[in-house]
Design an enzyme around this catalytic site. Structure first.
Site, short mmCIF file in Angstrom:
data_model
loop_
_atom_site.label_atom_id
_atom_site.label_comp_id
_atom_site.label_asym_id
_atom_site.label_seq_id
_atom_site.Cartn_x
_atom_site.Cartn_y
_atom_site.Cartn_z
N GLU A 77 0.80 -1.23 0.00
CA GLU A 77 0.00 0.00 0.00
C GLU A 77 0.84 1.29 0.00
O GLU A 77 0.37 2.33 0.42
CB GLU A 77 -0.95 0.00 1.20
CG GLU A 77 -2.00 -1.10 1.12
CD GLU A 77 -3.11 -0.88 2.13
OE1 GLU A 77 -4.18 -0.40 1.71
OE2 GLU A 77 -2.91 -1.19 3.31
N HIS A 96 -0.67 5.50 7.38
CA HIS A 96 -1.81 4.65 7.06
C HIS A 96 -1.93 3.64 8.18
O HIS A 96 -0.97 2.96 8.52
CB HIS A 96 -1.63 3.94 5.72
CG HIS A 96 -2.65 2.86 5.51
ND1 HIS A 96 -4.00 3.11 5.61
CD2 HIS A 96 -2.54 1.54 5.25
CE1 HIS A 96 -4.66 1.98 5.42
NE2 HIS A 96 -3.80 1.00 5.20
N HIS A 98 -4.80 0.94 10.63
CA HIS A 98 -6.08 0.21 10.73
C HIS A 98 -6.61 0.37 12.15
O HIS A 98 -7.15 -0.56 12.73
CB HIS A 98 -5.88 -1.26 10.37
CG HIS A 98 -5.18 -1.48 9.06
ND1 HIS A 98 -4.27 -2.48 8.86
CD2 HIS A 98 -5.25 -0.80 7.90
CE1 HIS A 98 -3.80 -2.42 7.61
NE2 HIS A 98 -4.38 -1.40 7.01
N HIS A 166 -11.62 -0.48 6.49
CA HIS A 166 -10.18 -0.70 6.35
C HIS A 166 -9.38 0.10 7.39
O HIS A 166 -8.66 -0.50 8.18
CB HIS A 166 -9.80 -0.30 4.91
CG HIS A 166 -8.37 -0.50 4.56
ND1 HIS A 166 -7.88 -0.32 3.28
CD2 HIS A 166 -7.28 -0.82 5.30
CE1 HIS A 166 -6.58 -0.55 3.25
NE2 HIS A 166 -6.19 -0.86 4.47
ZN LIG Z 1 -4.20 -0.97 4.93
#
Ligand SMILES: [Zn+2]
Length: 240
Positions: A77, A96, A98, A166
């Protein structure tokens, strides 16, 4: 060169902190824009943030291409980072994650809003990006620039966007601010959920627009050095 070493060392510390504070687990990542080359950024190879060391940090073009992989495998990602750096020259660090308490706000239509002073850094709007809108049935991961750019468009000039089912993506003016926002994003979500449980029919008093203005300026602008104080605290807790 000194700047590059400093950037990499700070990025390694940020990885350890986010893991220690429970914002990332085996997954999730943080990047830093190259201090001398705005068209490049640094991000770990595909490792859990708690285990990241300076040797794991790779350099990428904004297209997400490794400059010299040296046999290391990049995160799938990484395009989230490239696309946000590409669309926002003011951004110097991207997270990023979760972050678990954030997820319900991405799937229910219940807006995540600043509920406590340090949550003011989330800004006036926390939009939700839904991968299904444009890309249909996927594994929900952002695996190319087209997806990254679509997410960056949703972030726009905001600080955070939730990613439906996500996690979240954070665009920050420095690595330290990115860590600050990521930690308070999770805490704000937790507190908002608690407030929603006890409020009954009564409305919640979130931060006002004026309060968001003042607090986000303070946190993102580092007025009073509060983010350095927080950084020192989180470094100590993480043993870095
Ligand atoms: Zn992710």
């Amino acid at each position: 060169m000194a700047d590059i070493k400093e950037t990499i060392d700070e990025l390694v510390a940020a990885n350890r902190i986010l893991a220690n504070e429970g914002v990332v687990d085996a997954f999730g990542h943080i990047s830093a824009r190259h201090p001398d080359r705005p068209d490049r950024f640094f991000l770990s190879c595909s490792r859990s943030p708690e285990l990241v060391s300076a040797d794991d940090i790779m350099e990428f073009t904004l297209e997400g291409e490794p400059v010299d992989a040296k046999g290391r495998r990049p995160y799938l990602e990484r395009f989230i980072h490239g696309a946000v750096f590409e669309s926002r020259p003011d951004v110097r660090s991207v997270v990023h994650c979760h972050s678990p308490t954030v997820i319900p706000f991405g799937v229910t239509g219940e807006k995540l809003r600043p509920i406590m002073h340090n949550g003011g850094c989330l800004g006036h709007d926390v939009p939700v990006w839904d991968v299904d809108d444009k890309f249909g049935s996927t594994n929900l991961l952002v695996i190319n620039m087209e997806m990254g750019r679509d997410l960056a468009k949703t972030i726009g000039n905001n600080t955070v966007a939730l990613m439906r089912g996500h996690g979240a993506a954070i665009a920050a003016p420095s690595v330290r601010r990115a860590v600050f926002i990521a930690i308070y994003l999770e805490l704000n979500a937790e507190l908002q959920m608690k407030a929603m449980q006890i409020k009954g029919a009564k409305p919640i008093k979130f931060l006002t627009d004026g309060e968001i203005e003042v607090t986000s300026k303070m946190i993102l602008g580092n007025l009073g050095g509060s983010s350095d104080r927080a950084w020192e605290y989180w470094c100590r807790r993480a043993g870095v």
